[in-house]
Design an enzyme around this catalytic site. Structure first.
Site, PDB file in Angstrom:
ATOM      1  N   HIS A 196     -55.180  -7.869 -36.749  1.00 18.79           N
ATOM      2  CA  HIS A 196     -56.619  -8.169 -36.646  1.00 18.79           C
ATOM      3  C   HIS A 196     -57.180  -8.003 -35.223  1.00 18.79           C
ATOM      4  CE1 HIS A 196     -56.236 -10.159 -40.561  1.00 18.79           C
ATOM      5  NE2 HIS A 196     -55.227 -10.844 -40.082  1.00 18.79           N
ATOM      6  N   ASP A 197     -56.551  -8.723 -34.277  1.00 18.61           N
ATOM      7  CA  ASP A 197     -57.163  -8.834 -32.951  1.00 18.61           C
ATOM      8  C   ASP A 197     -57.097  -7.547 -32.133  1.00 18.61           C
ATOM      9  OD1 ASP A 197     -57.918 -11.425 -33.407  1.00 18.61           O
ATOM     10  OD2 ASP A 197     -56.128 -12.296 -32.505  1.00 18.61           O
TER      11      ASP A 197
END
Ligand code: BDR
Ligand code: CA
Length: 320
Positions: A251-252
Site C-alpha cells: 500500500h504505502d
C-alpha cells in the site's frame, strides 16, 4: 529535486515505502515524522531507525516523533498484520553468535515534536514541500490546528488511505489509516491544500506475491534485499491465512510511486468526505468517482488505476 516530508507509522509496507523513497534520486527526503497507527508511536520511531539502519547513509533525514493517540478515538494498532514489533517481528532475529540481526540506526531523534518539525519544514520550503502520509493523519491535522497559515503553503499532501468502491480492510467500509483517526482525515481533506489519495482501490491492484518477492531478493545479496525478505514473512503468512494469497499489498509504496513515476497512476477529481460518527461506518471515505459525476467542487484527486506490473518493476529497480 522534490522536497519531501514522510509521515509514517512503520509498519512493514511503510518500511518498503521509506526504502523506496530514500533510494529514489528524484526525491529529497528532508524529514520523517512518526505517528501512532500500526504500532504505538515509540515503537514506530524505533522501527523507523531500524529501517534506516539498512541503508548506507551519509546524512539522515531529520526525524521527530509525533502523536501517541488519535484526535478523538482510542488507538487501534495492527500487530496481527505487522507483527508484535510492527516490523514483522524482525527485532527478535539473531545472528549465529546471539547478537541482534537488526538494530536501530545510530542517529538522533529530534527533541522537537513531529508537529513542530512538520511546521518547521513547511516554513522552510513554502509552496514547495510535499508531505506524504503513510499512516493516520493525526500529526497533519494537529499541525494544521497549531499553525494553519504555515500549512497553507504546502505544495500538496499525498495520502495512502481510504477506500471507495471496494471493501475496507479493518471494517467492511473502512481502510486502516482513516479508521484509526477519521476526525484527523476529515480536517485534512477539508483544509484546502491539494490532496492526492491512494486508496485501497488502487493499492489492491498491485499484488506482490511471495514468489515474486523471493525471486527479486534472490537476484542480489544486499542489506536491503535481506531486510525485504526478513521483514515480510509474518505479513505474507497473515495474507495467506486471511486474504487468500501468499504475498501482500505494498500500500504505502504507491504514494511514493505517484511522485517518482506519476504516469503509472490515473486519478479523478472528487469531493471526499469522511464518516466520523457512524457506528457501522466509522472511518468510511465517501465520494462519487464516476467520471460523468466528477465534482465541480473537488477537495482531492483520487487514484483509481495503476499500471501495476510497470510499477512493481520500477519499485524493484529502486530497492537494490
Ligand atoms: C494501511 O494500513 C497500514 O496497516 C498500512 O501500513 C497502510 O498504511 C493500509 O490500509
Ligand atoms: Ca502505514
Amino acid at each position: 529535486m522534490q522536497q519531501i516530508l514522510i509521515d509514517t507509522d512503520p509498519g512493514v509496507d511503510d518500511a518498503l515505502a521509506i526504502l523506496f523513497a530514500m533510494l529514489s534520486p528524484e526525491l529529497h527526503i528532508e524529514a520523517i515524522t512518526t505517528v501512532c497507527g500500526n504500532a504505538p508511536v515509540a515503537q514506530a520511531t524505533q522501527n523507523l531507525l531500524t529501517i534506516l539502519s539498512v541503508l548506507d547513509l551519509d546524512q539522515f533525514p531529520v526525524i521527530a516523533q509525533g502523536e501517541a493517540a488519535p484526535l478523538v478515538k482510542p488507538l487501534v494498532t495492527a500487530a496481527h498484520v505487522h507483527g508484535e514489533d510492527g516490523l514483522g517481528n524482525i527485532s527478535q532475529l539473531r545472528n549465529a553468535d546471539g547478537s541482534l540481526l537488526y538494530r536501530p540506526a545510530n542517529t538522533e531523534v529530534s527533541s522537537i515534536t513531529g508537529i513542530d518539525l512538520i511546521l518547521e519544514m513547511a516554513a522552510r520550503y513554502p509552496d514547495e514541500l510535499v508531505i506524504v502520509t503513510l499512516g493516520p493523519l493525526t500529526n497533519i491535522a494537529k499541525a494544521i490546528r497549531k499553525d494553519a497559515p504555515k500549512m497553507r503553503h504546502l505544495r500538496k499532501i499525498i495520502v495512502m488511505g481510504g477506500v471507495f468502491e471496494a471493501y475496507g480492510n479493518v471494517t467492511t467500509t473502512a481502510e486502516f489509516n482513516i479508521f484509526v483517526d477519521p476526525h484527523a482525515a476529515h480536517e485534512v481533506f477539508h483544509f484546502g491544500v491539494p490532496v492526492h489519495i491512494a486508496p485501497l482501490d488502487a493499492t489492491h491492484q498491485v499484488v506482490l506475491t511471495g514468489e515474486r518477492l523471493h525471486a527479486e531478493v534472490d537476484k542480489r545479496d544486499s542489506p536491503v534485499s535481506r531486510f525485504l525478505k526478513d521483514s515480510t514473512q509474518a505479513c505474507m503468512e497473515f495474507y495467506r491465512q486471511h486474504v487468500g494469497f501468499w504475498g501482500f499489498h505494498i500500500h504505502d509504496a504507491l504514494p511514493i510511486g505517484m511522485l517518482t513515476h506519476p504516469d503509472y497512476f490515473e486519478s479523478v477529481n472528487a469531493y471526499v468526505q469522511v464518516e466520523t460518527e457512524g457506528t457501522l461506518t466509522s472511518g468510511m471515505t465517501v465520494a462519487d468517482l464516476r467520471r460523468e459525476r466528477q465534482s465541480s467542487n473537488p477537495n482531492a484527486q483520487v487514484c483509481i488505476k495503476v499500471a501495476a506490473e510497470a510499477f512493481l518493476d520500477h519499485f524493484f529497480e529502486r530497492l537494490q
